[in-house]
Design a protein around this motif. Structure first.
Motif, PDB file in Angstrom:
ATOM      1  N   ILE B 277       0.827  -1.209   0.000  1.00 21.61           N
ATOM      2  CA  ILE B 277       0.000   0.000   0.000  1.00 21.61           C
ATOM      3  C   ILE B 277       0.869   1.270   0.000  1.00 21.61           C
ATOM      4  CG2 ILE B 277      -0.286   0.334   2.501  1.00 21.61           C
ATOM      5  CD1 ILE B 277      -3.269   0.948   1.883  1.00 21.61           C
ATOM      6  N   GLU B 278       2.168   1.149   0.311  1.00 18.60           N
ATOM      7  CA  GLU B 278       3.035   2.324   0.487  1.00 18.60           C
ATOM      8  C   GLU B 278       3.063   3.229  -0.739  1.00 18.60           C
ATOM      9  OE1 GLU B 278       3.995  -0.728   0.101  1.00 18.60           O
ATOM     10  OE2 GLU B 278       5.310  -1.473   1.674  1.00 18.60           O
ATOM     11  N   ASN B 279       3.214   2.630  -1.912  1.00 17.87           N
ATOM     12  CA  ASN B 279       3.290   3.446  -3.127  1.00 17.87           C
ATOM     13  C   ASN B 279       1.992   4.203  -3.364  1.00 17.87           C
ATOM     14  OD1 ASN B 279       5.971   2.867  -4.236  1.00 17.87           O
ATOM     15  ND2 ASN B 279       5.218   0.760  -4.227  1.00 17.87           N
ATOM     16  N   ALA B 280       0.871   3.528  -3.103  1.00 21.81           N
ATOM     17  CA  ALA B 280      -0.434   4.174  -3.281  1.00 21.81           C
ATOM     18  C   ALA B 280      -0.579   5.351  -2.321  1.00 21.81           C
ATOM     19  CB  ALA B 280      -1.549   3.159  -3.061  1.00 21.81           C
ATOM     20  N   ALA B 285      -0.932  11.081  -1.835  1.00 23.77           N
ATOM     21  CA  ALA B 285      -0.565  12.278  -1.058  1.00 23.77           C
ATOM     22  C   ALA B 285      -0.073  13.389  -1.973  1.00 23.77           C
ATOM     23  CB  ALA B 285       0.506  11.930  -0.022  1.00 23.77           C
ATOM     24  N   LYS B 286       0.631  13.009  -3.035  1.00 22.86           N
ATOM     25  CA  LYS B 286       1.210  14.013  -3.928  1.00 22.86           C
ATOM     26  C   LYS B 286       0.156  14.819  -4.680  1.00 22.86           C
ATOM     27  CE  LYS B 286       5.659  11.825  -4.752  1.00 22.86           C
ATOM     28  NZ  LYS B 286       6.495  11.041  -5.676  1.00 22.86           N
ATOM     29  N   THR B 287      -1.008  14.241  -4.834  1.00 21.06           N
ATOM     30  CA  THR B 287      -2.012  14.923  -5.656  1.00 21.06           C
ATOM     31  C   THR B 287      -3.249  15.337  -4.869  1.00 21.06           C
ATOM     32  OG1 THR B 287      -2.891  12.753  -6.238  1.00 21.06           O
ATOM     33  CG2 THR B 287      -1.311  13.734  -7.779  1.00 21.06           C
ATOM     34  N   SER B 288      -3.164  15.343  -3.539  1.00 25.95           N
ATOM     35  CA  SER B 288      -4.352  15.660  -2.739  1.00 25.95           C
ATOM     36  C   SER B 288      -4.158  16.941  -1.946  1.00 25.95           C
ATOM     37  CB  SER B 288      -4.676  14.517  -1.780  1.00 25.95           C
ATOM     38  OG  SER B 288      -4.884  13.331  -2.496  1.00 25.95           O
ATOM     39  N   HIS B 289      -5.141  17.813  -2.017  1.00 28.34           N
ATOM     40  CA  HIS B 289      -5.059  19.061  -1.260  1.00 28.34           C
ATOM     41  C   HIS B 289      -5.812  18.982   0.060  1.00 28.34           C
ATOM     42  CE1 HIS B 289      -2.744  21.268  -4.080  1.00 28.34           C
ATOM     43  NE2 HIS B 289      -3.611  21.125  -5.051  1.00 28.34           N
ATOM     44  N   MET B 295      -8.224  10.365   1.013  1.00 25.40           N
ATOM     45  CA  MET B 295      -8.890   9.111   1.372  1.00 25.40           C
ATOM     46  C   MET B 295      -9.702   8.556   0.193  1.00 25.40           C
ATOM     47  SD  MET B 295      -7.985   8.033   4.354  1.00 25.40           S
ATOM     48  CE  MET B 295      -9.220   6.925   5.079  1.00 25.40           C
ATOM     49  N   GLU B 296     -10.326   9.455  -0.562  1.00 21.56           N
ATOM     50  CA  GLU B 296     -11.058   9.024  -1.752  1.00 21.56           C
ATOM     51  C   GLU B 296     -10.171   8.181  -2.668  1.00 21.56           C
ATOM     52  OE1 GLU B 296     -14.174   9.057  -2.907  1.00 21.56           O
ATOM     53  OE2 GLU B 296     -14.567   9.701  -0.834  1.00 21.56           O
ATOM     54  N   LYS B 297      -8.890   8.597  -2.737  1.00 21.08           N
ATOM     55  CA  LYS B 297      -7.964   7.936  -3.661  1.00 21.08           C
ATOM     56  C   LYS B 297      -7.431   6.612  -3.126  1.00 21.08           C
ATOM     57  CE  LYS B 297      -6.670  12.253  -5.723  1.00 21.08           C
ATOM     58  NZ  LYS B 297      -6.188  13.500  -5.123  1.00 21.08           N
ATOM     59  N   ILE B 298      -7.343   6.465  -1.811  1.00 18.75           N
ATOM     60  CA  ILE B 298      -6.729   5.224  -1.304  1.00 18.75           C
ATOM     61  C   ILE B 298      -7.743   4.206  -0.807  1.00 18.75           C
ATOM     62  CG2 ILE B 298      -4.524   6.331  -0.684  1.00 18.75           C
ATOM     63  CD1 ILE B 298      -5.489   6.030   2.299  1.00 18.75           C
ATOM     64  N   ARG B 302     -10.310  -3.668   0.024  1.00 20.08           N
ATOM     65  CA  ARG B 302      -9.389  -4.468   0.813  1.00 20.08           C
ATOM     66  C   ARG B 302      -9.227  -3.957   2.246  1.00 20.08           C
ATOM     67  NH1 ARG B 302      -3.294  -5.672  -0.855  1.00 20.08           N
ATOM     68  NH2 ARG B 302      -2.858  -6.958   0.979  1.00 20.08           N
ATOM     69  N   TYR B 303      -9.322  -2.647   2.422  1.00 20.41           N
ATOM     70  CA  TYR B 303      -9.105  -2.075   3.748  1.00 20.41           C
ATOM     71  C   TYR B 303     -10.310  -1.269   4.200  1.00 20.41           C
ATOM     72  CZ  TYR B 303      -4.310  -2.983   2.340  1.00 20.41           C
ATOM     73  OH  TYR B 303      -3.169  -3.578   1.882  1.00 20.41           O
ATOM     74  N   THR B 304     -10.680  -1.414   5.455  1.00 24.91           N
ATOM     75  CA  THR B 304     -11.729  -0.557   5.987  1.00 24.91           C
ATOM     76  C   THR B 304     -11.146   0.839   6.192  1.00 24.91           C
ATOM     77  OG1 THR B 304     -11.138  -1.042   8.271  1.00 24.91           O
ATOM     78  CG2 THR B 304     -12.780  -2.478   7.250  1.00 24.91           C
ATOM     79  N   TRP B 305     -12.028   1.814   6.253  1.00 28.79           N
ATOM     80  CA  TRP B 305     -11.655   3.208   6.497  1.00 28.79           C
ATOM     81  C   TRP B 305     -10.836   3.317   7.789  1.00 28.79           C
ATOM     82  CZ3 TRP B 305     -13.094   7.358   3.321  1.00 28.79           C
ATOM     83  CH2 TRP B 305     -12.846   8.629   3.824  1.00 28.79           C
ATOM     84  N   THR B 306     -11.353   2.639   8.826  1.00 25.04           N
ATOM     85  CA  THR B 306     -10.681   2.660  10.132  1.00 25.04           C
ATOM     86  C   THR B 306      -9.273   2.082  10.053  1.00 25.04           C
ATOM     87  OG1 THR B 306     -12.808   2.445  11.194  1.00 25.04           O
ATOM     88  CG2 THR B 306     -10.910   1.867  12.523  1.00 25.04           C
ATOM     89  N   ARG B 307      -9.148   1.004   9.319  1.00 23.43           N
ATOM     90  CA  ARG B 307      -7.845   0.360   9.156  1.00 23.43           C
ATOM     91  C   ARG B 307      -6.849   1.323   8.498  1.00 23.43           C
ATOM     92  NH1 ARG B 307      -5.080  -4.335   7.599  1.00 23.43           N
ATOM     93  NH2 ARG B 307      -2.973  -3.611   8.028  1.00 23.43           N
ATOM     94  N   LEU B 308      -7.310   1.999   7.455  1.00 25.08           N
ATOM     95  CA  LEU B 308      -6.457   2.971   6.769  1.00 25.08           C
ATOM     96  C   LEU B 308      -6.065   4.109   7.710  1.00 25.08           C
ATOM     97  CD1 LEU B 308      -8.281   3.196   3.312  1.00 25.08           C
ATOM     98  CD2 LEU B 308      -6.008   2.243   3.728  1.00 25.08           C
ATOM     99  N   GLN B 309      -7.046   4.587   8.472  1.00 22.66           N
ATOM    100  CA  GLN B 309      -6.758   5.683   9.388  1.00 22.66           C
ATOM    101  C   GLN B 309      -5.770   5.272  10.479  1.00 22.66           C
ATOM    102  OE1 GLN B 309     -10.186   9.007   9.139  1.00 22.66           O
ATOM    103  NE2 GLN B 309     -10.424   7.569  10.830  1.00 22.66           N
ATOM    104  N   ARG B 310      -5.856   4.038  10.919  1.00 27.44           N
ATOM    105  CA  ARG B 310      -4.915   3.575  11.948  1.00 27.44           C
ATOM    106  C   ARG B 310      -3.492   3.534  11.404  1.00 27.44           C
ATOM    107  NH1 ARG B 310      -8.815  -0.213  14.166  1.00 27.44           N
ATOM    108  NH2 ARG B 310      -7.851  -1.810  12.903  1.00 27.44           N
TER     109      ARG B 310
END
Lengths: 403, 403
Positions: B277-280, B285-289, B295-298, B302-310
């Motif tokens: 997931i690191e590259n994503a 991050a490079k294209t998000s203001h 979050m829309e982009k990642i 496969r991953y829940t929102w909470t999982r991504l936030q953690r």
């Protein structure tokens, strides 16, 4: 077509630079000038006040025919390595000569100084060591050894306490070490000392003086007289767009966050971070609301200001000791911009250029170039933050500027 | 003196929490309430909207007698580990029982559900595996296995798709696994669902609803009816002082900088960052203001929102896989605040408390506590940036709040 090389930062491009270019072409009897210019971060360990693309435009408008980028690895290195990278690139791109500004202004004393030191390297090193053991600082010990040696073998040597003389010395050293045929020339600097503040009514000022004037007041008109008109217009336009010039002061929130976020042992992983300073960096970052108050807390006799700033540059960009260790010689020539004449030169001599000439980066696997792109991304982000409408040109997508 | 424990985030403390405290004391017939409260970062993987000290004051004003901190390691962990840390601490501090809010509202179905799953662990795991091989997601496969098992052994079980029921299940599991004598109790949640938006005229709202109302409009009056007066005053005072509530949106510039500064392999070093997931993360991050566009982009199946936030929380605070691996059981009880009654309780039972009770941190060598202090420093810095006059209390210097 005969090319003369110059090593530049153009931070920003001012009348003194324009004068230097004119003189360089004259003394070298050159048809065109090739500049190797630092990218996003500079030799004193700080971000360039405006980005590399705007500085390339200033350079082309000011008389440079080809601008190539000095990779991050060299542009942020101590003088000796900075010079090595720059001279290797000017040699690779086919310059017959290079011309540097100096306080001394004559080339023979530079050559004699080089011969003095390198012809008596062991003695020189022994003298340095001797001085260090008395507790003197490294710069002081260098000065002592140089003085002793030049008294023993009298001739006209350069004053090695002058910043441009020091750089010049390293350029010559680099040319000799690299066994390059490139011919060194020097041009006396006029009117303004390296670090001098802006003088009212003068048309020449140092870049340091210009930056200081802008940092403290941000009154652009103050510097109008010391910059060529186009250069001034680029500067004014940048300020209109981004509302700030890049500096450690404007980058401070990110630097502070980065210092505090890391553990001491993580910080020690970055280039030029010496064992023992990590805790001091973190502690000072926790209690400082500005870069200047931070520096007040960490400055010491042991490290020069520049040395500390270089350390912080590497922490900021995430440039590790390992990356530094793996970067030995320049592996490419990155073209940032060219005039019509520059284009003609490259068309004619392309096959003689000894390193790959890169005009569009897109996807690269070259480690050194990846570092440049990465540094530019960090730089751009630091400028763009809180300024959602204005994006800087993406470094990896930008083609060379044609003038 | 009989103590009942509660596991809380109080983000922020609202009328529903006040109701829960009242009920908890009643059903447990307790003399006082001890809350184990998350510090700077929370279980859904985000910063608490206001700092731990202000939330402690809200808790004490709202009826809690002792507030202890749930260490970062647990407060940002998946439900099972979150519960384990919380129940271990409530047990250690001497609570006879603990009371959690749930959608179900009765304790027996929780106990039966626990017996069902743990009594048929192999079968349960096999069912999950069976479902996963059909390509179903992990949450869906859990649901499938649970449904199959509960049909095979009919009884009244809880609805494991409800967020508070899930947490409750893990509290009971934790108590059993830890072999704790602490008695579980549950109180039905009233009026507002876990994620429900604010309803006009209602006196009870979910914390999520309150935060959303404040994030989109920052009109404090909108939430006045659903918070106890003192709690509301603390919230309003915070906003006056800092001009913002902590959220990923307000922390976005630092998160973006951190993501872009790191290489993919460096990112992979942080807790919960899964290979691939690191590259994503860096690319997005490079294209998000903003955090939301990032979050829309990642987001993905496969991953829940909470999982991504953690994952992002750990990157933000620099919490590594190694640190997570080394954090096994709570090693201290950190006291954040106490009422007079709380003080009396601690005076009386101090010798029975099975972990060191820490009131002043100063210099600590405890790895888990160092992580808490570090997280608080990162949190404070993110709030204070651009706000030079207002400093948050330094975490390591702040003594417990007495109420």
């Amino acid at each position: 077509m005969k090319a003369v090389g110059v090593v530049v930062e153009y931070n920003p491009f001012h009348n003194g630079h324009a004068y230097h270019l004119e003189q360089a072409k004259k003394v070298a009897q050159a048809d065109l000038v090739i500049a190797v210019m630092s990218g996003s971060f500079l030799q004193r360990g700080e971000p360039a006040m405006i980005d590399k693309w705007t500085r390339t435009k200033m350079a082309l408008a000011g008389g440079v025919d080809i601008v190539i980028e000095l990779p991050y690895v060299y542009s942020t290195a101590p003088a000796a390595d900075f010079a090595k990278g720059a001279i290797a690139l000017l040699t690779a791109v086919g310059c017959e000569s290079f011309a540097f500004g100096s306080e001394d202004g004559a080339i023979q004393p530079f050559l004699d100084t080089f011969e003095l030191i390198h012809g008596h390297q062991e003695e020189y090193n022994a003298l340095i060591k001797e001085s260090l053991t008395t507790g003197a600082s490294y710069p002081k010990s260098l000065h002592y050894a140089y003085k002793q040696l030049s008294q023993k073998f009298p001739a006209t040597y350069i004053d090695l306490s002058q910043p441009n003389n020091i750089l010049g010395f390293h350029y010559i050293e680099a040319a000799k070490t690299l066994d390059s045929d490139i011919k060194p020339m020097t041009i006396p600097r006029i009117a303004a000392g390296y670090h001098d503040a802006l003088q009212e009514g003068a048309s020449i000022a140092s870049a340091t003086g210009i930056r200081q004037a802008l940092a403290t007041s941000c009154k652009l008109q103050q510097v109008q007289d010391v910059l060529p008109k186009i250069s001034f217009d680029y500067l004014a336009n940048w300020y209109r767009q981004y509302g700030k010039f890049a500096s450690w002061e404007t980058f401070w929130p990110f630097l502070q966050f980065t210092l505090i976020r890391h553990t001491p042992s993580e910080l020690n992983h970055y280039a030029e971070v010496t064992e023992g300073i990590e805790n001091a960096l973190i502690k000072a970052a926790k209690t400082s609301h500005s870069f200047s108050s931070f520096m007040e807390k960490i400055k010491s006799k042991r490290y020069t200001w520049t040395r500390l700033q270089r350390m912080l540059t590497h922490i900021y960009t995430g440039f590790s000791k390992e990356q530094l260790h793996n970067s030995v010689t320049p592996s490419y020539i990155r073209l940032l911009g060219m005039s019509m004449k520059g284009q003609a030169y490259l068309g004619k001599y392309k096959k003689d250029i000894s390193l790959p000439l890169i005009s569009r980066v897109a996807a690269t696997k070259d480690a050194m170039l990846t570092i440049d792109i990465h540094a530019a991304e960090i730089y751009n982000l630091s400028i763009e933050t809180g300024n959602m409408e204005q994006s800087l040109p993406k470094d990896y997508q930008t083609p060379p500027i044609r003038f």
